[in-house]
Motif scaffolding. Structure first.
Motif, mmCIF file in Angstrom:
data_model
loop_
_atom_site.group_PDB
_atom_site.id
_atom_site.type_symbol
_atom_site.label_atom_id
_atom_site.label_comp_id
_atom_site.label_asym_id
_atom_site.label_seq_id
_atom_site.Cartn_x
_atom_site.Cartn_y
_atom_site.Cartn_z
ATOM 1 N N PRO A 206 0.970 -1.376 -0.014
ATOM 2 C CA PRO A 206 -0.019 -0.113 0.195
ATOM 3 C C PRO A 206 0.853 1.225 0.015
ATOM 4 O O PRO A 206 1.865 1.250 0.576
ATOM 5 N N MET A 207 0.203 2.315 -0.601
ATOM 6 C CA MET A 207 0.932 3.678 -0.541
ATOM 7 C C MET A 207 0.170 4.314 0.580
ATOM 8 O O MET A 207 -0.365 3.732 1.524
ATOM 9 N N LEU A 208 0.447 5.502 0.960
ATOM 10 C CA LEU A 208 -0.130 6.245 1.998
ATOM 11 C C LEU A 208 -1.493 6.559 2.005
ATOM 12 O O LEU A 208 -1.740 7.024 0.274
ATOM 13 N N ALA A 209 -2.488 6.530 2.767
ATOM 14 C CA ALA A 209 -3.828 6.909 2.617
ATOM 15 C C ALA A 209 -4.073 8.437 2.162
ATOM 16 O O ALA A 209 -3.546 8.879 2.765
ATOM 17 N N ALA A 210 -4.956 8.672 1.319
ATOM 18 C CA ALA A 210 -5.176 10.015 0.983
ATOM 19 C C ALA A 210 -6.758 10.160 1.065
ATOM 20 O O ALA A 210 -7.636 9.274 1.128
ATOM 21 N N GLN A 211 -7.037 11.419 1.210
ATOM 22 C CA GLN A 211 -8.694 11.723 1.114
ATOM 23 C C GLN A 211 -8.932 13.089 -0.017
ATOM 24 O O GLN A 211 -7.985 13.813 -0.269
ATOM 25 N N ASP A 212 -9.766 12.509 -1.046
ATOM 26 C CA ASP A 212 -10.083 13.256 -2.153
ATOM 27 C C ASP A 212 -11.236 14.169 -1.822
ATOM 28 O O ASP A 212 -12.082 13.694 -0.706
ATOM 29 N N HIS A 213 -11.434 15.287 -2.456
ATOM 30 C CA HIS A 213 -12.695 15.909 -2.138
ATOM 31 C C HIS A 213 -13.523 16.112 -3.392
ATOM 32 O O HIS A 213 -12.962 16.794 -4.365
ATOM 33 N N LYS A 214 -14.533 15.414 -3.559
ATOM 34 C CA LYS A 214 -15.035 15.299 -4.969
ATOM 35 C C LYS A 214 -16.257 16.375 -5.149
ATOM 36 O O LYS A 214 -16.325 16.867 -6.458
ATOM 37 N N ARG A 215 -16.886 16.783 -4.304
ATOM 38 C CA ARG A 215 -17.927 17.930 -4.691
ATOM 39 C C ARG A 215 -17.277 19.160 -4.992
ATOM 40 O O ARG A 215 -16.061 19.782 -4.270
ATOM 41 N N ILE A 216 -17.939 19.875 -5.809
ATOM 42 C CA ILE A 216 -17.469 21.258 -6.156
ATOM 43 C C ILE A 216 -17.115 22.383 -5.263
ATOM 44 O O ILE A 216 -16.110 23.189 -5.229
ATOM 45 N N PHE A 217 -18.026 22.534 -4.259
ATOM 46 C CA PHE A 217 -17.989 23.738 -3.302
ATOM 47 C C PHE A 217 -17.634 23.243 -1.976
ATOM 48 O O PHE A 217 -17.823 22.028 -1.623
ATOM 49 N N ASP A 218 -17.366 23.994 -1.102
ATOM 50 C CA ASP A 218 -16.853 24.040 0.350
ATOM 51 C C ASP A 218 -18.137 23.376 1.136
ATOM 52 O O ASP A 218 -19.340 23.355 0.704
#
Length: 422
Positions: A206-218
């Motif tokens: 495994p690499m390091l876990a990441a978190q993406d932000h899918k939605r366009i707005f805050d």
């Protein structure tokens, strides 16, 4: 050695940037590349769907290793074509890439091998899909079965929204042939995370876990995008939880693919929901994530070329992979209107001013007009900062973002807010 990278986005810029650090690399080519990549590699304009022309180029230039960035060439069988001509290439075969190319295939594999995922049903008839939604109610998730550039997933909070999604995908053909089938899934409650892994088809690292932000707005509002930013390491994935994910999800998936006669070699991406009852797979991708790559690779302490060669040659178990004890944050600067219609060709100012130690400005959708870098896509730049902690990296990334400007620029102001709230 000479390396060829296929693709032209922020992920590919990050790959080229990391590969260029290897003392073993004398030259990198990128097809087609972008203005940011052009600072590190020679960009060549060949269609990435033309396997014959790509292989001919790799042969003529004496390419030692080809790295495939996006999913479309993988689904188009580039790895099989190159391998059949004795060319070394990092990425899964066409049969293995179906893990991303068909959500119905992936769900079927997970069900068969007991890999935890949301309950689901697959439909090729829109009327049956509609009836299923009316029976199961919202919230519910509607997905186009095929490749839709990360946009074919609708998390419907109301029944009306879910029914509109079926109409859009199956009747209006918004995603073309990718929407000939839909997968409808139960809505999972929890926190999302991405865990990418290197694999040679047997060993999984495994690499390091990441978190993406899918939605366009805050605040995670508005429609889904290809990803508006990311950070790593994601604290929601503890060391113990990561070990569980490798044991229960990543290793079983790689083993299942091997048992199905679809040896999976390359980068395997698991999009996960961390629920109260454990981690469940939202989706598998057959390549590096975007924008996760822009935060994971800056934290890799080992030589990426060595790792990729070990995967291709089936000796990943002998390869030592180390990570920096730091954090990385990427803020995506997007064109106004994205993920809907947006303008192109807007001049970008301040790229030089943003460049400082610990900052990488990865080009995602840019083009050149004369000597001026202009916008050329929906997601234009990925401004990535590394620092000792996530809060420090957040501060540094947004300070760099403030130097850059183009007409109608939009970006989220809350990247890594979940980590900060912890």
């Amino acid at each position: 050695m000479r390396i060829l990278v296929i693709g032209n986005g922020g992920r590919e810029h990050a790959l080229v940037w990391k590969l260029a650090m290897s003392p073993r690399v004398e030259k990198i080519y990128a097809i087609p590349g972008n203005p940011g990549i052009a600072q590190l590699a020679e960009c060549v304009d060949i269609g990435i769907g033309n396997n014959e022309a790509l292989a001919k180029f790799a042969g003529e230039k004496g390419i030692s290793l080809t790295v495939v960035g996006p999913e479309a060439p993988l689904a188009n069988g580039i790895v099989d074509y190159f391998t059949g001509r004795g060319l070394k290439v990092f990425g899964p075969s066409q049969a293995a890439a179906e893990l991303e190319g068909s959500k119905a295939f992936a769900k079927g594999l997970m069900q068969k091998y007991g890999i935890p995922t949301a309950r689901y049903a697959v439909f090729s008839d829109p009327d049956q899909a509609t009836a299923y939604i009316r029976e199961h109610k919202a919230p519910i998730v509607v997905k186009a079965d095929g490749l839709a550039a990360g946009k074919g997933v609708i998390v419907a909070m109301t029944e009306e929204e879910a029914l509109r999604a079926v109409d859009s995908i199956m009747r209006d053909h918004t995603f073309g042939a990718a929407g000939s089938q839909v997968v409808i899934e139960e809505f999972l409650q929890g926190e999302e995370a991405s865990l990418l892994a290197f694999t040679d088809g047997t060993t999984v690292v495994p690499m390091l876990a990441a978190q993406d932000h899918k939605r366009i707005f805050d605040g995670d509002q508005g429609p889904n995008t290809g990803g508006m930013g990311a950070y790593a390491p994601a604290p929601v994935v503890t060391a113990a939880l990561q070990a569980d994910i490798v044991r229960d999800i990543l290793q079983p998936a790689v083993d299942a693919m091997r048992q199905e006669g679809r040896l999976y070699c390359g980068c395997l991406y698991a999009g996960l929901m961390i629920t109260e009852t454990g981690s469940k797979v939202i989706e598998f991708n057959a390549r590096f994530g975007d924008p996760e790559t822009q935060v994971v690779l800056p934290l890799l302490a080992s030589d990426l070329v060595d790792i990729m060669e070990a995967c291709v040659e089936g000796r990943l178990a002998q390869c030592e992979i180390n990570w920096l004890n730091q954090a990385a944050v990427c803020v995506v600067m997007a064109a106004g209107g994205y993920p809907g219609d947006y303008a192109k060709g807007e001049p970008i100012r301040g790229l030089q001013a943003a460049a400082e130690e610990g900052i990488c400005v990865f080009h995602a959708g840019t083009a050149l007009r004369g000597d001026t870098v202009v916008t050329g896509g929906g997601r234009v730049l990925g401004v990535t900062a590394t620092a000792e902690t996530i809060p420090a990296a957040v501060q540094k990334a947004y300070a760099a973002v403030k130097h850059i400007d183009f007409k109608d620029v939009q970006y989220r102001k809350d990247i890594a807010y979940r980590a900060m709230n912890r």
